[in-house]
Write an enzyme that holds these catalytic residues in place. Structure first.
Site, PDB file in Angstrom:
ATOM      1  N   ASP A 115      61.460  69.742  -7.572  1.00  0.00           N
ATOM      2  CA  ASP A 115      60.709  70.097  -6.355  1.00  0.00           C
ATOM      3  C   ASP A 115      61.690  70.291  -5.186  1.00  0.00           C
ATOM      4  O   ASP A 115      61.638  69.568  -4.194  1.00  0.00           O
ATOM      5  CB  ASP A 115      59.679  69.023  -6.017  1.00  0.00           C
ATOM      6  CG  ASP A 115      60.305  67.622  -5.894  1.00  0.00           C
ATOM      7  OD1 ASP A 115      59.677  66.756  -5.255  1.00  0.00           O
ATOM      8  OD2 ASP A 115      61.421  67.401  -6.398  1.00  0.00           O
ATOM      9  N   ASP A 120      67.317  67.813  -5.355  1.00  0.00           N
ATOM     10  CA  ASP A 120      67.069  68.668  -6.535  1.00  0.00           C
ATOM     11  C   ASP A 120      68.060  69.830  -6.540  1.00  0.00           C
ATOM     12  O   ASP A 120      68.659  70.164  -7.562  1.00  0.00           O
ATOM     13  CB  ASP A 120      65.655  69.263  -6.492  1.00  0.00           C
ATOM     14  CG  ASP A 120      64.566  68.224  -6.421  1.00  0.00           C
ATOM     15  OD1 ASP A 120      64.333  67.692  -5.325  1.00  0.00           O
ATOM     16  OD2 ASP A 120      63.966  67.940  -7.461  1.00  0.00           O
ATOM     17  N   ASN A 144      58.086  67.370  -3.088  1.00  0.00           N
ATOM     18  CA  ASN A 144      58.663  67.327  -1.733  1.00  0.00           C
ATOM     19  C   ASN A 144      57.913  68.242  -0.773  1.00  0.00           C
ATOM     20  O   ASN A 144      57.813  67.980   0.422  1.00  0.00           O
ATOM     21  CB  ASN A 144      60.133  67.749  -1.788  1.00  0.00           C
ATOM     22  CG  ASN A 144      61.002  66.649  -2.373  1.00  0.00           C
ATOM     23  OD1 ASN A 144      60.743  65.461  -2.160  1.00  0.00           O
ATOM     24  ND2 ASN A 144      62.007  67.033  -3.144  1.00  0.00           N
ATOM     25  N   THR A 228      63.191  66.267 -12.068  1.00  0.00           N
ATOM     26  CA  THR A 228      63.642  65.602 -10.840  1.00  0.00           C
ATOM     27  C   THR A 228      62.575  65.611  -9.751  1.00  0.00           C
ATOM     28  O   THR A 228      62.873  65.460  -8.561  1.00  0.00           O
ATOM     29  CB  THR A 228      64.921  66.267 -10.295  1.00  0.00           C
ATOM     30  OG1 THR A 228      64.650  67.660 -10.046  1.00  0.00           O
ATOM     31  CG2 THR A 228      66.071  66.143 -11.270  1.00  0.00           C
ATOM     32  N   PHE A 269      58.716  57.758  -4.975  1.00  0.00           N
ATOM     33  CA  PHE A 269      57.939  58.948  -4.630  1.00  0.00           C
ATOM     34  C   PHE A 269      57.509  59.760  -5.854  1.00  0.00           C
ATOM     35  O   PHE A 269      56.327  60.084  -6.007  1.00  0.00           O
ATOM     36  CB  PHE A 269      58.769  59.827  -3.681  1.00  0.00           C
ATOM     37  CG  PHE A 269      58.087  61.093  -3.259  1.00  0.00           C
ATOM     38  CD1 PHE A 269      58.410  62.296  -3.879  1.00  0.00           C
ATOM     39  CD2 PHE A 269      57.123  61.087  -2.275  1.00  0.00           C
ATOM     40  CE1 PHE A 269      57.783  63.475  -3.504  1.00  0.00           C
ATOM     41  CE2 PHE A 269      56.492  62.260  -1.878  1.00  0.00           C
ATOM     42  CZ  PHE A 269      56.817  63.462  -2.505  1.00  0.00           C
ATOM     43  N   ASN A 270      58.431  60.117  -6.730  1.00  0.00           N
ATOM     44  CA  ASN A 270      58.091  61.010  -7.845  1.00  0.00           C
ATOM     45  C   ASN A 270      56.994  60.436  -8.733  1.00  0.00           C
ATOM     46  O   ASN A 270      56.131  61.154  -9.226  1.00  0.00           O
ATOM     47  CB  ASN A 270      59.332  61.297  -8.711  1.00  0.00           C
ATOM     48  CG  ASN A 270      60.281  62.271  -8.041  1.00  0.00           C
ATOM     49  OD1 ASN A 270      59.906  62.960  -7.099  1.00  0.00           O
ATOM     50  ND2 ASN A 270      61.531  62.308  -8.502  1.00  0.00           N
ATOM     51  N   HIS A 342      69.731  60.945  -5.655  1.00  0.00           N
ATOM     52  CA  HIS A 342      68.685  60.632  -6.629  1.00  0.00           C
ATOM     53  C   HIS A 342      68.703  61.606  -7.803  1.00  0.00           C
ATOM     54  O   HIS A 342      68.972  61.242  -8.940  1.00  0.00           O
ATOM     55  CB  HIS A 342      67.305  60.705  -5.959  1.00  0.00           C
ATOM     56  CG  HIS A 342      67.119  59.762  -4.802  1.00  0.00           C
ATOM     57  ND1 HIS A 342      67.243  58.398  -4.895  1.00  0.00           N
ATOM     58  CD2 HIS A 342      66.804  60.010  -3.498  1.00  0.00           C
ATOM     59  CE1 HIS A 342      66.999  57.849  -3.711  1.00  0.00           C
ATOM     60  NE2 HIS A 342      66.734  58.788  -2.850  1.00  0.00           N
ATOM     61  N   ASP A 343      68.404  62.848  -7.551  1.00  0.00           N
ATOM     62  CA  ASP A 343      68.223  63.819  -8.628  1.00  0.00           C
ATOM     63  C   ASP A 343      69.503  64.156  -9.388  1.00  0.00           C
ATOM     64  O   ASP A 343      69.468  64.289 -10.626  1.00  0.00           O
ATOM     65  CB  ASP A 343      67.572  65.093  -8.081  1.00  0.00           C
ATOM     66  CG  ASP A 343      66.179  64.815  -7.548  1.00  0.00           C
ATOM     67  OD1 ASP A 343      65.715  65.555  -6.671  1.00  0.00           O
ATOM     68  OD2 ASP A 343      65.555  63.842  -8.016  1.00  0.00           O
TER      69      ASP A 343
END
Ligand code: RIB
Ligand code: CA
Length: 417
Positions: A115, A120, A144, A228, A269-270, A342-343
Site C-alpha cells: 500500500d 512500501d 495507507n 507489506t 496497522f496492517n 517496516h516493509d
C-alpha cells in the site's frame, strides 16, 4: 571461488544446498561433512547414478545430518528442471559447475503486494535492486491510502525504478472492516514528498487477486508473496483459489507485533485494518515470515544514513533520501531515533536472513475485543501446544541492515538498471 563459499552462495540464492559428489568415493563424505560443518542446513539428497549411488550410501551412513534418498537426475536439463521445482540433489562433476552457476543465477520468484506508502516504496526499491529476486507482478492494497491512491503510487514507483511487471489493482476495502487510512504518516497522496514520474503504463485489467492467481498458475515453481500492507488481497486469493495454495512458496509479510502495536496499544496497522484477512493468512498453512514491530522498530535508518543514500547521486537515491526524511518526520515526532524500515524487513528477510534473529512461533490473530482486535498473539512459551505457523523476526543487525540497503540502491546508478 572456494567451493564451500560457492555452495553457500547457491544456498543463499536458491535455498538449495547442493552436494558435489566426487567420482572418488573417499572425497564424497569429507565434502558432505564440510557442508554440514559450514552451517548449511540438512539437505535431502535425490540422485541415482552409478557414481553417486555409492557416495549416497556413504553419506547416508557417515553424515547423519544429511537425509539421503534416491531419485533420478542425470542430465543438465533434468537438473535445471529439478531446480525449478525445488529439488535438492548431488551435483556430478560432469555438470556440476554449470548447474551451480544456474543455481546462482536463479532468482526467487516474487509478487509484491503493498500500500505505497513510503516504506512500501523503499521495500520495492530494495526488491528490484536485488539479484536474488525475480519480480513477477505487483499488486496494490487499500491501507495507507485509498486503493485509487495506492494503485497510482504503485504505478509511479514501478515507473521510477524501471520495474516493468504487471500491476494489479487490489480490493477497495478490507474484508469486513470499513476503510482505514494513514494520512498522518504518509500524507494525503499516500506518498507525499518528492515529485515522482507519471505512470509509464496502466494497471492490469485483472484485479490483484486474479493477477496473483494467473502468476501462480503460470509459474513453473512456487512463488513467494511479499505482503507489506493489509492482507486483503492475499486472503481473497486464498479464498477464491484454494487450489493454488500449493503454488505459494512463502508469504513474507510486514504486520503485527508480538510485544506491542502501533495503531492501538495492542494492534499494528496492517493487521488492524483487516484482521479477518490476517487470520485467513495465518491459518492457511502457507509458510510465513512475519516481520512485525518487534524487528521493524529496530530496523532504523538514521539521519546520517539518509545522507549516505543521497550521496549515491543516482536517479533513485535522491528520491529515496527524501522518502526517508518524510517518513522520519512523523516518527521523530513520536520519539524514534530514525526511520523504521517496516516493509523493507519483509524483503530483506528473503535476501539476507542471516542478519535477523528468527523464532518459529504459533501466532493467532485476535478478531474480537474492544481493546485487542487486530492483535498478533504469539505463543512465546509454547502454551498452546500448536506447532509454529510463522517464522517471526525478533531482532536484526541494524548496522548491516542499513549498509545492505544503501548498497542495494547503488544498483540504480549502474548501466543495466
Ligand atoms: O505498521 C507499519 C505498516 O503500516 C507498514 O506497512 C506501513 O507501510 C503501513 O502500511
Ligand atoms: Ca505498507
Amino acid at each position: 571461488m572456494d567451493k564451500t563459499e560457492l555452495m553457500k552462495d547457491v544456498l543463499k540464492v536458491t535455498g538449495i544446498a547442493p552436494i558435489i559428489a566426487y567420482a572418488e568415493p573417499e572425497q564424497a563424505v569429507p565434502a558432505a561433512k564440510a557442508l554440514v560443518a559450514g552451517g548449511l542446513p540438512v539437505v535431502e539428497v535425490l540422485m541415482r547414478n552409478e557414481h553417486a549411488m555409492g557416495n549416497l550410501e556413504r553419506i547416508a551412513r557417515d553424515v547423519p545430518e544429511i537425509v539421503a534418498g534416491a531419485g533420478t537426475i542425470i542430465t543438465l536439463d533434468q537438473a535445471k528442471a529439478a531446480i525449478d521445482h525445488g529439488a535438492q540433489f548431488i551435483i556430478m562433476p560432469g555438470i556440476g559447475r554449470q548447474v551451480v552457476e544456474y543455481c546462482i543465477d536463479k532468482k526467487i520468484p516474487v509478487i509484491l503486494d503493498g500500500d505505497p506508502g513510503h516504506d512500501d516504496a523503499i521495500a520495492w526499491v530494495l526488491a528490484r535492486a536485488s539479484r536474488e529476486l525475480g519480480i513477477l507482478a505487483v499488486t496494490s492494497c487499500c491501507g495507507n491510502q485509498t486503493i485509487e491512491k495506492t494503485t497510482y503510487n504503485a504505478l509511479r514507483v514501478c515507473t521510477l525504478i524501471g520495474l516493468h511487471a504487471p500491476v494489479g489493482k487490489g480490493c477497495p476495502h478490507p474484508l469486513l472492516n470499513d476503510v482505514m487510512n494513514a494520512p498522518s504518516v504518509h500524507g494525503e497522496s499516500g506518498l507525499d514528498g518528492p515529485a515522482l514520474p507519471e505512470p509509464a503504463f496502466e494497471a492490469s485489467a485483472l484485479s490483484a487477486p486474479e493477477l496473483m492467481a494467473k502468476v501462480l498458475r503460470e509459474s513453473p515453481e512456487p512463488v513467494t508473496i511479499v505482503a507489506t500492507g493489509p492482507q486483503t488481497n492475499v486472503a481473497a486469493l486464498l479464498l477464491a483459489h484454494p487450489e493454488l495454495k500449493c503454488k505459494i512458496a512463502r508469504i513474507s509479510l510486514m504486520g503485527g507485533g508480538i510485544a506491542t502495536g502501533n495503531w492501538t496499544p495492542a494492534a499494528e496497522f496492517n493487521i488492524l485494518v483487516d484482521p479477518e484477512a490476517a487470520r485467513i493468512v495465518f491459518t492457511s498453512g502457507v509458510p510465513i515470515t512475519m516481520a512485525g514491530l518487534d524487528v521493524t522498530e529496530k530496523a532504523l535508518i538514521m539521519p546520517e544514513d539518509f545522507e549516505r543514500v543521497r550521496a549515491l547521486g543516482n536517479p533513485v537515491s535522491d528520491i529515496v533520501a527524501q522518502w526517508l526524511e518524510f517518513f522520519y518526520k512523523f516518527h521523530r515526532s513520536i520519539g524514534y531515533a530514525g526511520a523504521p524500515m517496516h516493509d523493507p524487513c519483509a524483503v530483506m528477510a528473503l535476501i539476507h536472513p542471516e542478519i535477523f534473529t528468527i523464532r518459529p512461533m504459533y501466532v493467532q490473530i485476535e478478531t474480537e475485543g474492544e481493546y485487542c482486535r487486530g492483535t498478533t498473539v504469539g505463543d512465546l512459551l509454547g502454551f498452546s501446544g500448536h506447532a509454529p505457523n510463522a517464522d517471526v523476526l525478533m531482532d536484526v543487525d541494524r548496522g548491516r541492515f542499513a549498509d545492505l540497503l544503501v548498497e542495494a540502491i547503488k544498483f540504480y546508478g549502474e548501466a543495466e538498471a
